[in-house]
Design an enzyme around this catalytic site. Sequence first.
Site, PDB file in Angstrom:
ATOM      1  N   ASP A 302       0.854  -1.175   0.000  1.00  0.00           N
ATOM      2  CA  ASP A 302       0.000   0.000   0.000  1.00  0.00           C
ATOM      3  C   ASP A 302       0.896   1.232   0.000  1.00  0.00           C
ATOM      4  O   ASP A 302       1.863   1.298   0.761  1.00  0.00           O
ATOM      5  CB  ASP A 302      -0.889  -0.012   1.245  1.00  0.00           C
ATOM      6  CG  ASP A 302      -1.986   1.025   1.179  1.00  0.00           C
ATOM      7  OD1 ASP A 302      -2.582   1.182   0.113  1.00  0.00           O
ATOM      8  OD2 ASP A 302      -2.227   1.683   2.204  1.00  0.00           O
ATOM      9  N   ASP A 339     -13.970  16.764   9.623  1.00  0.00           N
ATOM     10  CA  ASP A 339     -13.150  15.667   9.121  1.00  0.00           C
ATOM     11  C   ASP A 339     -11.971  15.471  10.067  1.00  0.00           C
ATOM     12  O   ASP A 339     -11.101  16.338  10.177  1.00  0.00           O
ATOM     13  CB  ASP A 339     -12.657  16.004   7.706  1.00  0.00           C
ATOM     14  CG  ASP A 339     -11.882  14.856   7.072  1.00  0.00           C
ATOM     15  OD1 ASP A 339     -11.594  13.870   7.782  1.00  0.00           O
ATOM     16  OD2 ASP A 339     -11.553  14.958   5.879  1.00  0.00           O
ATOM     17  N   GLU A 343      -5.515  14.567   6.700  1.00  0.00           N
ATOM     18  CA  GLU A 343      -5.687  15.429   5.530  1.00  0.00           C
ATOM     19  C   GLU A 343      -6.692  16.542   5.803  1.00  0.00           C
ATOM     20  O   GLU A 343      -6.486  17.704   5.439  1.00  0.00           O
ATOM     21  CB  GLU A 343      -6.148  14.599   4.317  1.00  0.00           C
ATOM     22  CG  GLU A 343      -5.095  13.658   3.776  1.00  0.00           C
ATOM     23  CD  GLU A 343      -5.151  12.304   4.454  1.00  0.00           C
ATOM     24  OE1 GLU A 343      -5.819  12.198   5.520  1.00  0.00           O
ATOM     25  OE2 GLU A 343      -4.524  11.355   3.945  1.00  0.00           O
ATOM     26  N   ARG A 372     -15.842   7.002   1.968  1.00  0.00           N
ATOM     27  CA  ARG A 372     -15.979   5.562   1.757  1.00  0.00           C
ATOM     28  C   ARG A 372     -15.129   5.172   0.559  1.00  0.00           C
ATOM     29  O   ARG A 372     -14.987   5.941  -0.394  1.00  0.00           O
ATOM     30  CB  ARG A 372     -17.448   5.168   1.509  1.00  0.00           C
ATOM     31  CG  ARG A 372     -18.315   5.281   2.754  1.00  0.00           C
ATOM     32  CD  ARG A 372     -19.700   4.708   2.533  1.00  0.00           C
ATOM     33  NE  ARG A 372     -20.449   5.451   1.537  1.00  0.00           N
ATOM     34  CZ  ARG A 372     -21.040   4.903   0.474  1.00  0.00           C
ATOM     35  NH1 ARG A 372     -20.950   3.606   0.282  1.00  0.00           N
ATOM     36  NH2 ARG A 372     -21.703   5.647  -0.389  1.00  0.00           N
ATOM     37  N   THR A 375     -17.000   5.449  -2.829  1.00  0.00           N
ATOM     38  CA  THR A 375     -17.287   6.774  -3.416  1.00  0.00           C
ATOM     39  C   THR A 375     -16.030   7.619  -3.542  1.00  0.00           C
ATOM     40  O   THR A 375     -15.955   8.502  -4.391  1.00  0.00           O
ATOM     41  CB  THR A 375     -18.290   7.531  -2.544  1.00  0.00           C
ATOM     42  OG1 THR A 375     -17.722   7.753  -1.235  1.00  0.00           O
ATOM     43  CG2 THR A 375     -19.584   6.732  -2.394  1.00  0.00           C
ATOM     44  N   MET A 377     -15.060   9.967  -1.680  1.00  0.00           N
ATOM     45  CA  MET A 377     -15.391  11.366  -1.390  1.00  0.00           C
ATOM     46  C   MET A 377     -15.868  11.479   0.057  1.00  0.00           C
ATOM     47  O   MET A 377     -16.271  10.493   0.667  1.00  0.00           O
ATOM     48  CB  MET A 377     -16.518  11.879  -2.307  1.00  0.00           C
ATOM     49  CG  MET A 377     -16.183  12.011  -3.766  1.00  0.00           C
ATOM     50  SD  MET A 377     -17.524  12.852  -4.669  1.00  0.00           S
ATOM     51  CE  MET A 377     -18.914  11.772  -4.321  1.00  0.00           C
ATOM     52  N   ASP A 513      -2.280  -1.174   6.802  1.00  0.00           N
ATOM     53  CA  ASP A 513      -2.606  -0.745   8.164  1.00  0.00           C
ATOM     54  C   ASP A 513      -4.038  -0.267   8.322  1.00  0.00           C
ATOM     55  O   ASP A 513      -4.495  -0.009   9.428  1.00  0.00           O
ATOM     56  CB  ASP A 513      -1.656   0.361   8.632  1.00  0.00           C
ATOM     57  CG  ASP A 513      -1.639   1.548   7.676  1.00  0.00           C
ATOM     58  OD1 ASP A 513      -2.480   1.591   6.752  1.00  0.00           O
ATOM     59  OD2 ASP A 513      -0.777   2.436   7.850  1.00  0.00           O
TER      60      ASP A 513
END
Length: 675
Positions: A302, A339, A343, A372, A375, A377, A513
Amino acid sequence: MKNQASVMNRDLITKALQQSFVKLNPVLMMKNPVMFVVEIGLLISLLLVFVPGAFGDSVSASFNIAVAVILLLTILFANFAEALAEGRGKAQADSLKKTKKEITARKLEGDRIVDVPSTSLRKGDLVVVRQGEMIPGDGEVIKGLASVDESAITGESAPVIKEAGGDFSSVTGGTMVISDEITVRITSDPGESFMDRMISLVEGAERQKTPNEIALNTVLISLTIIFLMVVVTLPFMAQYLGIHIPIPVLISLLVCLIPTTIGGLLSAIGIAGMDRVTRFNVLAMSGKAVEASGDINTIILDKTGTITYGNRMASEFVPTEGHTAEEVGHWAAVSSAQDETPEGRSVLELMKKQGWTIDQELPYGAEVVEFRAETRMSGLNLKDGRKVRKGAVDAVKNWVIEQGGHVPTSLQASSDRIATAGGTPLAVAVDDVIYGLIYLKDTVKAGMRERFEQMRSMGIKTIMCTGDNPLTAATIAREAGVDDYIAESTPEDKIAVIRREQAQGKLVAMTGDGTNDAPALAQADVGIAMNSGTVAAKEAANMIDLDSDPSKIIEVVAIGKQLLMTRGSLTTFSIANDIAKYFAIIPAMFMVAIPQMQVLNVMNLHSPTSAILSALIFNAIIIPILIPLAMKGVAYRPMSSTRLLRRNLFIYGLGGVVVPFIGIKLIDMLIQVMV
């Protein structure tokens, strides 16, 4: 765990010596059929010591005693090797048990905080942990951010940041919060914690045999049965020639011909291999996982947190035509107001640095749209009906088109510019309008290119999976030096590439992770989860890296290859040295009655008795001589499988023939001096 005492410390050796005698119990010895045959030979030899004529032989009592003593030492040396390997794992378990203690937990019951013992916590309970307090159980941070000292399980003193949301929310019981405060949801019941599993796993004595080990054990049993049949029928053939072979000589021949060397070291090699992984701060759920890592053909990595540092931070707001950077920043901040990901917080931090402000009342009461994988977004549905979204450029483009909007002409060019520079562009949209992009920067970890070159030299293919767009993915892949990459990958894509490689007969390893990595970790032959990752990732994997260093998979592969090489090399040596013992004992049995057999006495051994005893003594002492190699493992050097096989056949195959010739001859000379 990294500061364990030396393998050969006095206490460990003392306990291993004690266990060597405990393991003489026939019930325990039956688990190792090769050495069990030796023990039966020992019992018969002891009978002949006390009843010399039990089988009609006229062998001297001193010869019977010598054979019995040598056979006893052979078994004790084999038991010592296994006990020493087991002892190292148990020593680690004892060290871990010291970290387990009764902790008082601050449990949330409604609006109240109640002090309860940690043993009373159940899965789903919420606890508050403040600065200076121990985390009472395994769990996930659901609120807050804190610095946590995990040295109790990793051996590293540097604290790690744990925060709600994202892939760094998992915490382990027994670690300490050294700053701030977090609310933790408990994810395990008593006795099922990560520390409990660690203790049970490092106690390697009860581990299950791996498929390769079972296969080799079957081969060793088959060889033992074959040589047993040969030795049983040999007296009848000798009688036909008018030769009588005493029972002690037959026992000596059988013990020397069956693969006692690898039979005595096989269990120790497997346990020591598991132990080496644990000492490297990687917790393997089974020996099978360690062995599989040695046969890996493909590694799926990843990107975020593995190849790159993973701390993608907002560095710039890039507007589309007709809009300004201020507008992009405003709506980016609105979408990030609730959020909790790094980020999202970096967007707000960038706004603060640039002196911008945001109406904090605006997002309140809004409906949160969480990110998700499907999506790609996230955002908010505001109370006034407007919908704010940020996310992958193609995902936001499709969403805006569905809303009846159009895509700005400058969007693709700006997105490509960010991606080409190795950054990650996130589009920001409100309803049917795309205002611009958030420029997220990520950095490839130092030394990754060299590590991938090392993997390539092992014959291992590396594939990077990332949710980034193709341009960003290509830039990162080129900079890191991976063999292939998959851009805009979903959890399904990761599973698909693993299955594709497995369908070609390849063994696949995967590191990850996050919760979205869990399906792929479960599908992979070797799944390594980061200890800093989510509970889902750790439960899906069959290895857990306590240091949360994804690039450590290279060392894990090397340890797996070392385990397989050690077992193969010592098996080769064990079978090869039977040749020398054959030339020692067979001529000794027949050359008195058949003088022509003297031609096979290539070592020019002094007498039949000294030849048999020399071979038997060498057969016994070679086991303790090889114990350090079995414990440490054969040194692994990255090279092709063909070169590796040729090298080991030369060293351990040829060495397995030459060393016994020299050793048996020296022992024979020593016996003559003593006599």
